[in-house]
Design an enzyme around this catalytic site. Structure first.
Site, PDB file in Angstrom:
ATOM      1  N   GLY A  68     -29.719   6.428 -12.734  1.00 28.15           N
ATOM      2  CA  GLY A  68     -29.896   5.052 -12.261  1.00 28.15           C
ATOM      3  C   GLY A  68     -28.559   4.352 -12.105  1.00 28.15           C
TER       4      GLY A  68
ATOM      5  N   GLY B  67     -19.301  15.841 -14.403  1.00 31.71           N
ATOM      6  CA  GLY B  67     -19.083  16.874 -13.390  1.00 31.71           C
ATOM      7  C   GLY B  67     -17.716  16.777 -12.754  1.00 31.71           C
TER       8      GLY B  67
ATOM      9  N   THR C  29     -20.110   8.950  -6.875  1.00 35.62           N
ATOM     10  CA  THR C  29     -19.676   8.604  -8.234  1.00 35.62           C
ATOM     11  C   THR C  29     -19.462   7.115  -8.488  1.00 35.62           C
ATOM     12  OG1 THR C  29     -17.525   9.454  -7.476  1.00 35.62           O
ATOM     13  CG2 THR C  29     -18.761  10.833  -8.974  1.00 35.62           C
TER      14      THR C  29
ATOM     15  N   GLY D 291     -12.515 -15.149 -10.296  1.00 33.42           N
ATOM     16  CA  GLY D 291     -13.108 -14.533  -9.102  1.00 33.42           C
ATOM     17  C   GLY D 291     -14.330 -15.322  -8.652  1.00 33.42           C
TER      18      GLY D 291
ATOM     19  N   GLY E 271     -18.793 -13.189  -9.547  1.00 35.61           N
ATOM     20  CA  GLY E 271     -18.278 -14.400 -10.191  1.00 35.61           C
ATOM     21  C   GLY E 271     -19.238 -15.568 -10.113  1.00 35.61           C
TER      22      GLY E 271
ATOM     23  N   GLU F 284     -10.460 -18.975  -8.083  1.00 42.19           N
ATOM     24  CA  GLU F 284     -10.507 -18.074  -6.920  1.00 42.19           C
ATOM     25  C   GLU F 284      -9.236 -18.240  -6.088  1.00 42.19           C
ATOM     26  OE1 GLU F 284     -10.674 -15.678  -4.281  1.00 42.19           O
ATOM     27  OE2 GLU F 284     -12.552 -15.516  -5.388  1.00 42.19           O
TER      28      GLU F 284
ATOM     29  N   ARG G 154     -15.042  -4.633  -7.674  1.00 40.07           N
ATOM     30  CA  ARG G 154     -15.268  -3.308  -8.238  1.00 40.07           C
ATOM     31  C   ARG G 154     -14.419  -2.275  -7.507  1.00 40.07           C
ATOM     32  NH1 ARG G 154     -19.282  -3.093 -11.848  1.00 40.07           N
ATOM     33  NH2 ARG G 154     -19.515  -0.858 -11.635  1.00 40.07           N
TER      34      ARG G 154
ATOM     35  N   HIS H 115     -47.713 -21.417   6.684  1.00 37.04           N
ATOM     36  CA  HIS H 115     -47.408 -22.766   6.184  1.00 37.04           C
ATOM     37  C   HIS H 115     -48.151 -23.012   4.885  1.00 37.04           C
ATOM     38  CE1 HIS H 115     -46.456 -27.022   6.345  1.00 37.04           C
ATOM     39  NE2 HIS H 115     -47.724 -27.269   6.082  1.00 37.04           N
TER      40      HIS H 115
END
Length: 458
Positions: free
Chosen positions: A42, A117, A141, A177, A182, A200, A265, A435
């Site tokens: 996951g 791995g 990965t 950030g 953020g 920022e 990231r 609606h």
């Protein structure tokens, strides 16, 4: 071939959204699959990313609802946030999804190898003392939470990884950030009662979004008393005791109980043998063509290690694409601009396609329209403000949909159909939207852009 090698049609390195989607689809197509994952099946999305952060955001919404009951004529009081309870709720959601995913992988007869791995030849992965040889290898990965050079993570300085396991709500938070992660965490901390300041370096929050969306978010955050400094760079942080002192290049210093580093990231692709096998890389990312093939024959890459949007559903779609490509189904190439994007802060941001600025670069003439949620019944019931903004090539299809307001993430499903099917405003205008729903705002916006606005102020 080494002794004891096991052969598979596909060996997948990484069991996150991209890897497991590829494994499940390949197995469904009758291919034999080995799926290697050193952590939990996951990956980031399920255990450290999308799912836990959205659970926190829902708890934050519940806190706000309790606090604001009076405006709906309901007498509620907000007492406090019990992080132990919040974490138990969050972990319960993760564990149910994790069990379901484990069951799926097992039922499809995917060989799950729970070990670290390494790519040791262009068609071979070594993991847990096993040698897995694939007709094809898929690199999936994922990514890790980045920091800035010289900014050590630890103590009162943390990334989203540690922020998901807090025992209590900090009084004052600085979020470094103002991108997706953020603003989502800033939103959570504010709802939980913290004083929040976002720092920022770029001139606006959520700088990848349409400028009108950034402006509306900044207005909403000011109203929520979330402070932010844009266009200013971080200079350093020092910890002493229970506080962290954050200094900015502007000369300002902000005292806080926690500094959350949310500067994006990075690709998790080094030290796993990719370079040694000649896989072309750029700044740590794995390069692929539009069919997700690397420059090494038989080796594909999907998800956050491939330059582009770092979104779980992008990795998921790419995983399915690669499984079908390997199975010989020649799937259609994924249009990156057609991938929906949602930021789950309060108010929510949802978009697909080109921003107005991008469209003006690409087309000779562009038309835009903003439909204010003030004209939408359900949005008034929810007491939310925002808009649906459409961008179209003049006399052509809608090439961008940008939405901000409570729950607007739920509207991006139709928005991405509009973009991906190259709909004209008149095509959408004739569809009937129920609606009262917020979905009507999309319908009304297209009616207005098609030249028949029903409400004068649209």
């Amino acid at each position: 071939m080494s002794a004891g090698a096991e052969n598979f049609d596909i060996v997948i390195l990484g069991g996150g959204s991209g890897g497991y989607a590829c494994a499940l689809r390949a197995a469904e197509l009758g291919l034999s699959v080995a799926l290697v994952e050193k952590g939990k099946l996951g990956g980031t999305c399920l255990h450290m990313g999308c799912i836990p952060t959205k659970a926190l955001l829902h708890a934050a919404e519940v806190a706000d609802t309790a606090r604001e009951g009076e405006q709906f004529g309901v007498k509620t009081t907000f007492e406090s946030v019990d992080m132990k309870g919040v974490n138990a709720y969050k972990d319960g959601v993760i564990s149910r999804l994790y069990k379901g995913l484990q069951g799926l992988v097992k039922s499809r007869k995917v060989e799950l190898v729970e070990a670290e791995g390494r790519l040791v030849a262009k068609n071979t992965v070594e993991a847990g003392g096993r040698t897995l040889v694939g007709g094809h290898v898929v690199l999936a990965t994922g990514s890790y939470a980045k920091t800035l050079p010289g900014l050590e993570i630890g103590g009162r300085v943390m990334t989203s990884d540690q922020a998901l396991f807090l025992d209590d709500v900090p009084g004052r938070v600085v979020v470094l950030g103002g991108g997706v992660i953020g603003v989502e965490f800033a939103s959570v901390f504010r709802s939980f009662g913290a004083e929040v300041t976002i720092v920022e370096a770029l001139p606006r929050l959520v700088a990848a979004e349409d400028e009108a969306v950034s402006k509306q978010l900044e207005r909403a955050f000011r109203k929520r008393k979330i402070a932010f400094r844009t266009g200013v760079k971080f200079a350093g942080a020092t910890q002493s005791g229970d506080t962290v002192s954050v200094s900015l290049e502007s000369g300002e210093t902000i005292e806080a109980d926690l500094l959350l580093v949310a500067v994006g990231r990075g690709p998790n692709a080094s030290g796993m043998g990719y370079e040694e096998q000649g896989v072309a890389m750029d700044r740590g990312f794995v390069l692929t063509d539009d069919r997700l093939r690397t420059n090494v024959e038989g080796v594909y890459a999907v998800g956050d290690i491939v330059p582009g949007l770092q979104l779980a559903h992008r990795g998921f779609a790419q995983g399915i694409f690669v499984a079908e490509e390997i199975a010989g189904l020649s799937p259609a190439v994924i249009d990156e601009m057609g991938i929906p994007r949602v930021t789950y802060c309060e108010p929510e941001i949802a978009s697909v396609g080109l921003t107005e600025a991008q469209a003006r670069e690409k087309y000779a003439e562009v038309e835009t329209l903003e439909y204010n949620l003030g004209g939408n019944g359900k949005s008034q019931i929810l007491q939310t403000q925002g808009f649906v903004k459409l961008v179209r090539e003049k006399d052509g299809p809608v090439v961008g949909v940008h939405m901000i307001g409570a729950r607007m993430g739920e509207q991006v499903g139709e928005a991405q159909l509009i973009y991906n099917w190259e709909a004209l405003p008149s095509d959408v205008a004739q569809l009937i939207h129920a609606h009262p729903t917020q979905n009507e705002a999309l319908g009304e916006a297209h009616l207005a852009l098609a030249g028949k606005p029903l409400h004068a102020h649209a």
